[in-house]
Write a protein that holds these residues in place. Structure first.
Motif, PDB file in Angstrom:
ATOM      1  N   LEU A   1       0.838  -1.199   0.000  1.00 53.85           N
ATOM      2  CA  LEU A   1       0.000   0.000   0.000  1.00 53.85           C
ATOM      3  C   LEU A   1       0.874   1.251   0.000  1.00 53.85           C
ATOM      4  CD1 LEU A   1      -2.775   1.342   0.128  1.00 53.85           C
ATOM      5  CD2 LEU A   1      -2.675   1.095   2.623  1.00 53.85           C
ATOM      6  N   ASP A   2       1.885   1.280   0.851  1.00 50.93           N
ATOM      7  CA  ASP A   2       2.768   2.445   0.923  1.00 50.93           C
ATOM      8  C   ASP A   2       3.477   2.689  -0.408  1.00 50.93           C
ATOM      9  OD1 ASP A   2       2.009   2.836   3.555  1.00 50.93           O
ATOM     10  OD2 ASP A   2       3.821   1.919   4.400  1.00 50.93           O
ATOM     11  N   ILE A   3       3.971   1.623  -1.027  1.00 49.04           N
ATOM     12  CA  ILE A   3       4.639   1.739  -2.329  1.00 49.04           C
ATOM     13  C   ILE A   3       3.676   2.311  -3.362  1.00 49.04           C
ATOM     14  CG2 ILE A   3       5.524   0.351  -4.268  1.00 49.04           C
ATOM     15  CD1 ILE A   3       6.763  -1.505  -2.078  1.00 49.04           C
ATOM     16  N   SER A   4       2.459   1.834  -3.357  1.00 45.18           N
ATOM     17  CA  SER A   4       1.460   2.281  -4.320  1.00 45.18           C
ATOM     18  C   SER A   4       1.097   3.753  -4.129  1.00 45.18           C
ATOM     19  CB  SER A   4       0.207   1.406  -4.218  1.00 45.18           C
ATOM     20  OG  SER A   4       0.528   0.056  -4.505  1.00 45.18           O
ATOM     21  N   LEU A   5       0.932   4.163  -2.877  1.00 44.03           N
ATOM     22  CA  LEU A   5       0.585   5.555  -2.601  1.00 44.03           C
ATOM     23  C   LEU A   5       1.702   6.494  -3.021  1.00 44.03           C
ATOM     24  CD1 LEU A   5      -1.124   5.155   0.897  1.00 44.03           C
ATOM     25  CD2 LEU A   5      -2.241   5.513  -1.336  1.00 44.03           C
ATOM     26  N   VAL A   6       2.937   6.134  -2.721  1.00 39.59           N
ATOM     27  CA  VAL A   6       4.088   6.956  -3.123  1.00 39.59           C
ATOM     28  C   VAL A   6       4.133   7.083  -4.646  1.00 39.59           C
ATOM     29  CG1 VAL A   6       6.617   7.012  -3.217  1.00 39.59           C
ATOM     30  CG2 VAL A   6       5.460   6.538  -1.045  1.00 39.59           C
ATOM     31  N   ALA A   7       3.913   5.982  -5.349  1.00 38.10           N
ATOM     32  CA  ALA A   7       3.965   5.994  -6.811  1.00 38.10           C
ATOM     33  C   ALA A   7       2.852   6.851  -7.414  1.00 38.10           C
ATOM     34  CB  ALA A   7       3.884   4.569  -7.345  1.00 38.10           C
ATOM     35  N   LEU A   8       1.644   6.753  -6.872  1.00 38.17           N
ATOM     36  CA  LEU A   8       0.541   7.581  -7.370  1.00 38.17           C
ATOM     37  C   LEU A   8       0.817   9.065  -7.138  1.00 38.17           C
ATOM     38  CD1 LEU A   8      -2.468   5.396  -6.169  1.00 38.17           C
ATOM     39  CD2 LEU A   8      -1.873   5.901  -8.565  1.00 38.17           C
ATOM     40  N   ARG A   9       1.350   9.402  -5.981  1.00 35.59           N
ATOM     41  CA  ARG A   9       1.676  10.804  -5.679  1.00 35.59           C
ATOM     42  C   ARG A   9       2.792  11.312  -6.588  1.00 35.59           C
ATOM     43  NH1 ARG A   9       1.554   9.163   0.493  1.00 35.59           N
ATOM     44  NH2 ARG A   9      -0.698   9.290   0.844  1.00 35.59           N
ATOM     45  N   ALA A  10       3.789  10.460  -6.830  1.00 29.88           N
ATOM     46  CA  ALA A  10       4.894  10.843  -7.707  1.00 29.88           C
ATOM     47  C   ALA A  10       4.405  11.095  -9.131  1.00 29.88           C
ATOM     48  CB  ALA A  10       5.973   9.762  -7.705  1.00 29.88           C
ATOM     49  N   ALA A  11       3.315  10.454  -9.509  1.00 26.25           N
ATOM     50  CA  ALA A  11       2.729  10.651 -10.839  1.00 26.25           C
ATOM     51  C   ALA A  11       1.829  11.893 -10.880  1.00 26.25           C
ATOM     52  CB  ALA A  11       1.934   9.417 -11.252  1.00 26.25           C
ATOM     53  N   GLY A  12       1.717  12.605  -9.760  1.00 25.70           N
ATOM     54  CA  GLY A  12       0.963  13.848  -9.737  1.00 25.70           C
ATOM     55  C   GLY A  12      -0.463  13.749  -9.233  1.00 25.70           C
ATOM     56  N   SER A  13      -0.849  12.606  -8.712  1.00 29.20           N
ATOM     57  CA  SER A  13      -2.204  12.437  -8.195  1.00 29.20           C
ATOM     58  C   SER A  13      -2.223  12.561  -6.682  1.00 29.20           C
ATOM     59  CB  SER A  13      -2.752  11.054  -8.569  1.00 29.20           C
ATOM     60  OG  SER A  13      -2.891  10.940  -9.958  1.00 29.20           O
ATOM     61  N   GLU A  14      -3.371  12.954  -6.165  1.00 26.74           N
ATOM     62  CA  GLU A  14      -3.566  12.864  -4.728  1.00 26.74           C
ATOM     63  C   GLU A  14      -3.859  11.405  -4.415  1.00 26.74           C
ATOM     64  OE1 GLU A  14      -6.611  15.464  -3.283  1.00 26.74           O
ATOM     65  OE2 GLU A  14      -5.702  17.233  -4.180  1.00 26.74           O
ATOM     66  N   ALA A  15      -3.349  10.915  -3.288  1.00 19.75           N
ATOM     67  CA  ALA A  15      -3.587   9.508  -2.945  1.00 19.75           C
ATOM     68  C   ALA A  15      -3.524   9.314  -1.443  1.00 19.75           C
ATOM     69  CB  ALA A  15      -2.555   8.618  -3.624  1.00 19.75           C
ATOM     70  N   GLU A  16      -4.509   8.566  -0.954  1.00 20.01           N
ATOM     71  CA  GLU A  16      -4.518   8.109   0.428  1.00 20.01           C
ATOM     72  C   GLU A  16      -5.028   6.685   0.389  1.00 20.01           C
ATOM     73  OE1 GLU A  16      -8.704   9.318   2.366  1.00 20.01           O
ATOM     74  OE2 GLU A  16      -7.317  10.996   2.096  1.00 20.01           O
ATOM     75  N   GLY A  17      -4.782   5.932   1.454  1.00 18.80           N
ATOM     76  CA  GLY A  17      -5.214   4.548   1.395  1.00 18.80           C
ATOM     77  C   GLY A  17      -5.293   3.889   2.746  1.00 18.80           C
ATOM     78  N   ARG A  18      -5.840   2.689   2.714  1.00 16.20           N
ATOM     79  CA  ARG A  18      -5.958   1.904   3.939  1.00 16.20           C
ATOM     80  C   ARG A  18      -5.996   0.419   3.610  1.00 16.20           C
ATOM     81  NH1 ARG A  18     -12.105   3.944   5.279  1.00 16.20           N
ATOM     82  NH2 ARG A  18     -11.310   5.826   4.409  1.00 16.20           N
ATOM     83  N   LEU A  19      -5.555  -0.357   4.583  1.00 16.28           N
ATOM     84  CA  LEU A  19      -5.681  -1.806   4.486  1.00 16.28           C
ATOM     85  C   LEU A  19      -7.089  -2.188   4.895  1.00 16.28           C
ATOM     86  CD1 LEU A  19      -2.420  -3.262   6.090  1.00 16.28           C
ATOM     87  CD2 LEU A  19      -2.972  -3.022   3.675  1.00 16.28           C
ATOM     88  N   ILE A  20      -7.615  -3.188   4.239  1.00 18.90           N
ATOM     89  CA  ILE A  20      -8.938  -3.707   4.553  1.00 18.90           C
ATOM     90  C   ILE A  20      -8.753  -5.123   5.070  1.00 18.90           C
ATOM     91  CG2 ILE A  20     -11.198  -4.314   3.639  1.00 18.90           C
ATOM     92  CD1 ILE A  20     -10.503  -1.299   3.607  1.00 18.90           C
ATOM     93  N   GLU A  21      -9.167  -5.368   6.291  1.00 18.72           N
ATOM     94  CA  GLU A  21      -8.977  -6.694   6.867  1.00 18.72           C
ATOM     95  C   GLU A  21     -10.176  -7.596   6.665  1.00 18.72           C
ATOM     96  OE1 GLU A  21      -7.368  -6.786  10.785  1.00 18.72           O
ATOM     97  OE2 GLU A  21      -6.115  -5.039  10.404  1.00 18.72           O
ATOM     98  N   ASP A  22     -11.367  -7.066   6.793  1.00 15.97           N
ATOM     99  CA  ASP A  22     -12.574  -7.882   6.682  1.00 15.97           C
ATOM    100  C   ASP A  22     -13.568  -7.216   5.745  1.00 15.97           C
ATOM    101  OD1 ASP A  22     -11.851  -9.878   8.643  1.00 15.97           O
ATOM    102  OD2 ASP A  22     -12.172  -8.324  10.158  1.00 15.97           O
ATOM    103  N   HIS A  23     -14.358  -8.012   5.074  1.00 14.66           N
ATOM    104  CA  HIS A  23     -15.478  -7.551   4.260  1.00 14.66           C
ATOM    105  C   HIS A  23     -15.090  -6.402   3.319  1.00 14.66           C
ATOM    106  CE1 HIS A  23     -17.726 -10.085   6.940  1.00 14.66           C
ATOM    107  NE2 HIS A  23     -17.306  -9.383   7.970  1.00 14.66           N
TER     108      HIS A  23
END
Length: 163
Positions: free
Chosen positions: A80-102
């Motif tokens: 998730l952290d790698i993905s967020l950094v990459a999206l931000r580096a591409a010029g997008s806003e990005a936030e995220g979270r892990l989903i454990e259930d459902h």
């Protein structure tokens, strides 16, 4: 600004990032990334069948050795952290979270919370689940109230396709 909820199951590749960040041309995009650690979204047998269907016999043989559930959470956090950094580096806003259930309940909640314009489900092919319409994208179409785009992620051995 266009708002997308992006469901993933592993770290985005540079090709994935380029693809999702250019889907809407020059319009700025804000991503809300949801990642469910490996092992929680499908059982080991289904993953092995998918590996075999893709011709990845070595991957199918290694399924038993892959961490699942809580043991996969640290790898999920890193992805998730790698993905967020990459999206931000591409010029997008990005936030995220892990989903454990459902994951689909979490998806619906995030779509409502952020006022999402769309959902993008970016995963490896899951042939058994897709055949029975039990994959994330098929089930999300009945839950979220916004368009759901299903894309196959880039990997070292496969190309990009969308359904």
């Amino acid at each position: 600004m266009f708002t997308s909820v992006l469901m993933i199951e592993k770290a985005l590749t540079s090709a994935d990032v380029e693809f999702v960040t250019t889907l809407h041309g020059d319009e700025p995009v804000s991503f809300h990334v949801l990642l469910q650690p490996r092992g929680d979204q499908a059982d080991r047998l289904l993953r092995a069948i998918d590996d075999i269907a893709l011709g990845a016999l070595d991957e199918a043989a290694r399924e038993a050795a892959q961490p699942e559930g809580k043991d996969a959470a640290e790898q999920g956090r890193q992805a998730l952290d790698i993905s967020l950094v990459a999206l931000r580096a591409a010029g997008s806003e990005a936030e995220g979270r892990l989903i454990e259930d459902h994951p689909l309940d979490a998806l619906r909640s995030v779509v409502e919370e952020v006022g999402a314009d769309e959902v993008i489900v970016l995963t490896d092919p899951h042939y058994v689940e897709e055949f029975f319409h039990r994959d994330w994208a098929s089930r999300a179409r009945h839950k979220v109230g916004v368009p759901v785009l299903k894309l196959f992620s880039h990997s070292r051995t496969q190309g990009q396709s969308a359904t």
